[in-house]
Design an enzyme around this catalytic site. Structure first.
Site, short mmCIF file in Angstrom:
data_model
loop_
_atom_site.label_atom_id
_atom_site.label_comp_id
_atom_site.label_asym_id
_atom_site.label_seq_id
_atom_site.Cartn_x
_atom_site.Cartn_y
_atom_site.Cartn_z
N TYR A 146 -2.49 -0.04 10.41
CA TYR A 146 -2.21 -0.53 9.12
C TYR A 146 -0.74 -0.14 8.33
O TYR A 146 -0.14 -1.04 7.79
CB TYR A 146 -3.41 -0.05 8.38
CG TYR A 146 -3.52 -0.41 6.93
CD1 TYR A 146 -4.00 -1.82 6.48
CD2 TYR A 146 -3.15 0.40 6.07
CE1 TYR A 146 -4.04 -1.91 5.37
CE2 TYR A 146 -3.38 0.06 4.51
CZ TYR A 146 -3.78 -0.95 4.27
OH TYR A 146 -3.89 -1.52 3.04
N SER A 190 0.86 -1.00 0.06
CA SER A 190 0.02 -0.09 -0.12
C SER A 190 0.80 1.18 -0.07
O SER A 190 2.08 1.18 0.37
CB SER A 190 -0.88 0.10 1.04
OG SER A 190 -1.54 1.30 1.26
#
Length: 297
Positions: free
Chosen positions: A186, A173
């Site tokens: 995250y 990501s």
């Protein structure tokens, strides 16, 4: 001396990865043939995993689908067969469970064969600020987004090394490159995933296993439902990404052996600016320390 040379080698290889990604930004590259390759995709019961399965299926690959959602995998398998996959196998597996990963991996090797392309795609997000996130959810985020990559590599990388052939794909990501407010756990898990994939890629080159390729994918938020409610302040610079576009770009990156894939393209600039700022900070710190040392003596 050996330590210095090896460190320099790693730094130069890492620099080359970034230069290579910049080159891919402008120049079309030759695509490799993956017909007949065994492609394993985790988190393939929905979203990007399902779309990648369909894209790989159209290339005549043998698909191995992993997910905790059996019904979702059955639907992905149906769509993949319609898209042209030569064979489709699916297995229920929780990638965060090391024992289960090794057990199902052995089953895949017996029933299908060696995996040629491994796509670590499974991921979760708590969607909570750090102090509001329960410990159990933080642990699960790291187990799925990071540790699962370790166990998958341990299970399938040995055959790739032995054959000097394979491709490791890490769906990370942009949050693994730049910190994001409200996504501390995250971001940490994705930073680790990026660092792990890059390091193993460098290990392969250092071992002379240049037939084992690495692709690290760092997209901005994708409109798959995983980040429902997320908005972008700069839709032109950082748009919410279309899942089909992302899947096609990932497959293209794999076919051209692209090491880093950042989406949208503005992420290349943003990441470069971050690195430049960091370098200037280090230079400034160096001169400050040197100046203070001069005054001290």
């Amino acid at each position: 001396m050996n330590f210095i040379l090896e460190t320099l080698q790693v730094l130069l290889l890492s620099l080359w990865y970034n230069i290579e990604s910049f080159i891919y930004f402008f120049l079309p590259m030759k695509k490799k043939n993956v017909t007949g390759e065994v492609v394993l995709i985790t988190g393939s019961g929905s979203g990007i995993g399902r779309l990648m399965a369909q894209e790989f299926a159209a290339l005549g690959t043998v698909l191995v689908l992993w997910d905790i959602n059996q019904d979702g995998m059955k639907e992905t398998a149906r769509l993949a067969k319609e898209s042209g996959a030569s064979r489709v196998h699916y297995y229920v597996c929780d990638c965060s469970d090391k024992t289960e990963v090794y057990r199902v991996a052995d089953q895949v090797k017996r029933e299908v064969g060696d995996v040629g392309i491994l796509v670590n795609n499974a991921g979760i997000v708590t969607g909570k600020k750090f102090m509001d996130a329960p410990d159990s959810l933080i642990e699960k985020t790291v187990e799925v987004n990071t540790m699962a990559h370790f166990w998958m590599y341990k299970a399938f990388l040995p055959a790739m090394i032995a054959n000097n052939h394979g491709h490791l794909v890490s769906i990370a990501s942009s949050a693994g490159l730049i910190g994001v407010n409200g996504l501390a756990d995250y971001c940490a898990s994705k930073f680790a995933a990026v660092g792990f994939a890059e390091s193993v890629g460098l290990e392969m080159l250092a071992l002379g296993k240049d037939g084992v390729k690495t692709t690290i994918v760092c997209p901005y938020f994708i409109n798959t439902g995983m980040f429902d409610g997320c908005q972008t302040k700069w839709p032109t610079l950082l748009p919410i990404l279309d899942p089909k576009y992302v899947a096609k770009k990932i497959i293209h990156a794999v076919l051209t052996d692209q090491v880093f894939l950042l989406m949208p393209r503005s992420m290349y600039l943003i990441t470069a600016l971050k690195k430049i700022v960091k370098i200037w900070k280090e230079i400034g710190r160096y001169f400050i320390v040197k100046h203070l040392s001069f005054i001290h003596y």
